[in-house]
Design a protein around this motif. Structure first.
Motif, mmCIF file in Angstrom:
data_model
loop_
_atom_site.group_PDB
_atom_site.id
_atom_site.type_symbol
_atom_site.label_atom_id
_atom_site.label_comp_id
_atom_site.label_asym_id
_atom_site.label_seq_id
_atom_site.Cartn_x
_atom_site.Cartn_y
_atom_site.Cartn_z
ATOM 1 N N PRO A 15 10.862 8.500 -2.342
ATOM 2 C CA PRO A 15 11.126 7.433 -3.316
ATOM 3 C C PRO A 15 10.131 6.281 -3.227
ATOM 4 C CG PRO A 15 13.168 8.127 -2.263
ATOM 5 C CD PRO A 15 12.059 8.773 -1.510
ATOM 6 N N ILE A 16 9.758 5.893 -1.994
ATOM 7 C CA ILE A 16 8.811 4.794 -1.845
ATOM 8 C C ILE A 16 7.449 5.187 -2.398
ATOM 9 C CG2 ILE A 16 7.629 3.312 -0.192
ATOM 10 C CD1 ILE A 16 10.571 2.650 -0.539
ATOM 11 N N VAL A 17 7.001 6.404 -2.081
ATOM 12 C CA VAL A 17 5.708 6.870 -2.594
ATOM 13 C C VAL A 17 5.721 6.901 -4.114
ATOM 14 C CG1 VAL A 17 4.146 8.845 -2.720
ATOM 15 C CG2 VAL A 17 5.155 8.188 -0.524
ATOM 16 N N PHE A 18 6.824 7.390 -4.692
ATOM 17 C CA PHE A 18 6.889 7.435 -6.148
ATOM 18 C C PHE A 18 6.906 6.030 -6.742
ATOM 19 C CE2 PHE A 18 9.554 7.077 -9.942
ATOM 20 C CZ PHE A 18 8.742 7.750 -10.839
ATOM 21 N N LEU A 19 7.636 5.111 -6.095
ATOM 22 C CA LEU A 19 7.673 3.749 -6.606
ATOM 23 C C LEU A 19 6.282 3.133 -6.631
ATOM 24 C CD1 LEU A 19 10.886 2.288 -4.939
ATOM 25 C CD2 LEU A 19 10.521 2.797 -7.344
ATOM 26 N N MET A 20 5.516 3.364 -5.577
ATOM 27 C CA MET A 20 4.152 2.843 -5.566
ATOM 28 C C MET A 20 3.334 3.468 -6.686
ATOM 29 S SD MET A 20 3.158 2.524 -1.548
ATOM 30 C CE MET A 20 4.036 1.386 -0.473
ATOM 31 N N GLY A 113 8.013 -5.794 -23.629
ATOM 32 C CA GLY A 113 8.390 -6.662 -22.519
ATOM 33 C C GLY A 113 9.760 -6.342 -21.973
ATOM 34 N N ALA A 114 10.692 -6.020 -22.875
ATOM 35 C CA ALA A 114 12.049 -5.681 -22.437
ATOM 36 C C ALA A 114 12.052 -4.400 -21.611
ATOM 37 C CB ALA A 114 12.973 -5.540 -23.645
ATOM 38 N N MET A 115 11.264 -3.404 -22.031
ATOM 39 C CA MET A 115 11.201 -2.145 -21.281
ATOM 40 C C MET A 115 10.491 -2.334 -19.938
ATOM 41 S SD MET A 115 12.783 0.241 -22.963
ATOM 42 C CE MET A 115 13.970 -1.051 -23.315
ATOM 43 N N ALA A 116 9.407 -3.110 -19.935
ATOM 44 C CA ALA A 116 8.708 -3.369 -18.679
ATOM 45 C C ALA A 116 9.607 -4.107 -17.695
ATOM 46 C CB ALA A 116 7.437 -4.175 -18.946
ATOM 47 N N ALA A 117 10.466 -4.978 -18.211
ATOM 48 C CA ALA A 117 11.371 -5.740 -17.346
ATOM 49 C C ALA A 117 12.369 -4.846 -16.634
ATOM 50 C CB ALA A 117 12.115 -6.792 -18.172
ATOM 51 N N ALA A 118 12.617 -3.646 -17.148
ATOM 52 C CA ALA A 118 13.555 -2.738 -16.499
ATOM 53 C C ALA A 118 12.972 -2.142 -15.227
ATOM 54 C CB ALA A 118 13.955 -1.620 -17.460
ATOM 55 N N VAL A 119 11.651 -2.012 -15.188
ATOM 56 C CA VAL A 119 11.019 -1.285 -14.091
ATOM 57 C C VAL A 119 11.042 -2.085 -12.800
ATOM 58 C CG1 VAL A 119 8.889 -0.196 -13.294
ATOM 59 C CG2 VAL A 119 9.544 -0.035 -15.715
ATOM 60 N N PHE A 120 10.621 -3.345 -12.849
ATOM 61 C CA PHE A 120 10.335 -4.075 -11.620
ATOM 62 C C PHE A 120 11.586 -4.426 -10.807
ATOM 63 C CE2 PHE A 120 6.619 -4.668 -14.303
ATOM 64 C CZ PHE A 120 5.620 -4.319 -13.416
ATOM 65 N N PRO A 121 12.661 -4.982 -11.384
ATOM 66 C CA PRO A 121 13.835 -5.261 -10.544
ATOM 67 C C PRO A 121 14.433 -4.002 -9.924
ATOM 68 C CG PRO A 121 13.976 -6.441 -12.639
ATOM 69 C CD PRO A 121 12.850 -5.474 -12.760
ATOM 70 N N ALA A 122 14.539 -2.931 -10.724
ATOM 71 C CA ALA A 122 15.124 -1.699 -10.198
ATOM 72 C C ALA A 122 14.231 -1.074 -9.133
ATOM 73 C CB ALA A 122 15.363 -0.705 -11.342
ATOM 74 N N ALA A 123 12.919 -1.131 -9.330
ATOM 75 C CA ALA A 123 12.007 -0.566 -8.340
ATOM 76 C C ALA A 123 12.052 -1.351 -7.035
ATOM 77 C CB ALA A 123 10.587 -0.547 -8.905
ATOM 78 N N GLN A 124 12.075 -2.679 -7.126
ATOM 79 C CA GLN A 124 12.168 -3.492 -5.911
ATOM 80 C C GLN A 124 13.506 -3.273 -5.212
ATOM 81 O OE1 GLN A 124 11.165 -7.285 -7.889
ATOM 82 N NE2 GLN A 124 9.524 -7.506 -6.403
ATOM 83 N N ALA A 125 14.577 -3.152 -5.986
ATOM 84 C CA ALA A 125 15.890 -2.920 -5.385
ATOM 85 C C ALA A 125 15.933 -1.569 -4.690
ATOM 86 C CB ALA A 125 16.972 -2.997 -6.460
ATOM 87 N N LEU A 126 15.325 -0.550 -5.296
ATOM 88 C CA LEU A 126 15.298 0.771 -4.666
ATOM 89 C C LEU A 126 14.474 0.733 -3.384
ATOM 90 C CD1 LEU A 126 16.074 3.721 -4.737
ATOM 91 C CD2 LEU A 126 14.117 4.164 -6.226
ATOM 92 N N ALA A 127 13.367 -0.011 -3.396
ATOM 93 C CA ALA A 127 12.586 -0.172 -2.167
ATOM 94 C C ALA A 127 13.410 -0.851 -1.084
ATOM 95 C CB ALA A 127 11.317 -0.975 -2.462
ATOM 96 N N GLY A 181 7.420 9.182 -16.104
ATOM 97 C CA GLY A 181 8.873 9.312 -16.139
ATOM 98 C C GLY A 181 9.343 10.710 -15.791
ATOM 99 N N MET A 182 8.622 11.723 -16.248
ATOM 100 C CA MET A 182 8.983 13.104 -15.929
ATOM 101 C C MET A 182 8.850 13.367 -14.432
ATOM 102 S SD MET A 182 7.154 15.036 -19.158
ATOM 103 C CE MET A 182 7.532 16.667 -18.494
ATOM 104 N N VAL A 183 7.815 12.828 -13.825
ATOM 105 C CA VAL A 183 7.656 12.982 -12.374
ATOM 106 C C VAL A 183 8.787 12.263 -11.647
ATOM 107 C CG1 VAL A 183 6.166 12.461 -10.408
ATOM 108 C CG2 VAL A 183 5.170 13.266 -12.544
ATOM 109 N N GLY A 184 9.194 11.099 -12.176
ATOM 110 C CA GLY A 184 10.290 10.356 -11.565
ATOM 111 C C GLY A 184 11.598 11.119 -11.581
#
Length: 420
Positions: A15-20, A113-127, A181-184
């Motif tokens: 998960p960390i590698v994919f997040l990066m 902007g709304a879609m980009a905003a979904a990525v960063f909080p969830a990615a940081q929380a998963l990290a 997204g498919m890789v995710g």
């Protein structure tokens, strides 16, 4: 030996590698689109003011939607929010390439902007879910580093794709995001959410509590994360003075060339990436959270003062390097501090609130910096230095306050033991 094996397992986490990788590809998309967007706007007959609106719409959408996405990532899981954000940003970016008029361009930039905003909080929380607290600043620093590298690579990729047509970079970003997204779907864990079993500071796993509507109120307690949210806000305002005025400062005030401007932005991103990979783990481990933040803001103060006083482009480039040392040190540690002070089932919403603070700064900052630049070209950087100095002073005072409180508490314990 145990610590070495722990670090190895941490680095090899899928998960960390994919997040990066996700952050890297997403920021390549940002880097591709931002230099190309003016050409698309010009193709549609838009004015520079309209171009500014397009950038502001993106930031406002992030401001409004980041806390919502963060809360949803705690409720429904990190994985679906990340996938929705990555793929949604890609689809909207591809649609930008075929937009027929300015109003639709502004609408799509808002949704981007709304879609980009979904990525960063969830990615940081998963990290945060998959790291121990003592490793969190390091991994968030690594994520910030790949962000900067992706943003550096993006503009030349966009320039290359634009040779084949002004629409091609946007379509290329869309295809890249959908592939990401498919890789995710394959790499991210199925139960990547705020209620899964996660790591804590004792190197054991605990199941987080069910959703509690009062969690958002709890994490907003003033002495929990509010100082770090203020640091994020003021840091974003200062950073936006670089993003919005540095090109004008170098070309008009220092009478240099656009090529040097490009080098300045590469120095900005590259230095921050290097600091986050090399210096951040050493400084954080050696000095701890608050001293590292104070050091970073002190460097930022010196860098912005030096940039404001610069009379030669070489001094300006050195100043940008010092400023990048500040951002490379401070912002991952701030994100880590917010995560550590947040309940386990509220990581997403706390990072969402932080992202909203960043977006607020990046919305207000360019307007303030642009206005100050018209008064005197160095004024945006002097304002940024005041903000950096104010935050350094605040955390220094807070450090002394905590130390004095700890000494007083220990003295009371000694007196109590003596009385026995």
């Amino acid at each position: 030996m145990n610590r070495h094996s722990e670090r190895g397992r941490f680095r090899m986490s899928a998960p960390i590698v994919f997040l990066m990788g996700t952050m890297f590809l997403t920021n390549i998309g940002f880097g591709v689109i931002l230099p190309t967007l003016p050409f698309l706007a010009s193709h549609l007959g838009a004015t520079p003011f309209d171009m500014g609106l397009a950038i502001s719409f993106f930031a406002v959408a992030q401001l409004l939607s980041s806390p919502i996405w963060g809360i949803l990532s705690d409720r429904v899981g990190r994985k679906p929010i990340i996938i929705i954000g990555v793929v949604g940003y890609g689809v909207v970016s591809a649609l930008l390439g075929i937009v027929p008029n300015l109003p639709l361009l502004l609408v799509l930039r808002f949704f981007a902007g709304a879609m980009a905003a979904a990525v960063f909080p969830a990615a940081q929380a998963l990290a945060a879910d998959h790291t121990l607290p003592k490793n969190r600043a390091r991994i968030l620093g690594y994520m910030g580093s790949v962000n900067n590298i992706g943003f550096i690579i993006g503009p030349p990729v966009g320039a290359f794709l634009a040779v084949f047509g002004v629409n091609v970079p946007f379509v290329g970003v869309g295809m890249l995001a959908v592939l990401n997204g498919m890789v995710g779907l394959w790499l991210l864990p199925r139960k990547a959410n705020g209620r899964q079993q996660i790591l804590d500071g004792t190197n054991t796993t605990h199941t987080t509590a069910e959703y509690d509507p009062t969690d958002l109120i709890k994490i907003m307690r003033p002495w929990a994360i509010l100082p770090f949210l203020c640091a994020s806000l003021f840091g974003a305002i200062a950073d936006s003075s670089i993003a919005s005025t540095l090109a004008y400062f170098i070309t008009s005030h220092l009478h240099s060339t656009p090529l040097v401007t490009g080098w300045a932005f590469m120095v900005n991103g590259g230095t921050a990436a290097l600091i986050q990979v090399v210096a951040l783990p050493l400084v954080y481990r050696r000095f701890g959270e608050t001293p590292a933040i104070i050091l970073g803001f002190f460097l930022g103060t010196m860098g912005y003062v030096s940039l404001g006083l610069a009379g030669h482009v070489f001094i300006a480039l050195l100043s940008v390097m010092v400023i990048s040392c500040c951002s490379g040190l401070v912002y991952p540690i701030i994100a880590s501090a917010i995560s550590i002070r947040t309940p386990r089932n509220s990581q997403g919403r706390s990072f969402g609130v932080q992202q909203a603070a960043n977006s607020t700064g990046r919305t207000l900052g360019p307007m303030v910096a642009g206005w100050l630049f018209t008064i005197r070209p160095s004024d945006p950087y002097f304002l940024a230095s005041v903000l950096m100095a104010g935050m350094a002073t605040f955390f220094l005072i807070e450090s002394f306050r905590k130390r004095n409180a700890q000494v007083a508490f220990q003295s009371e314990d000694v007196a109590h033991d003596s009385s026995k």
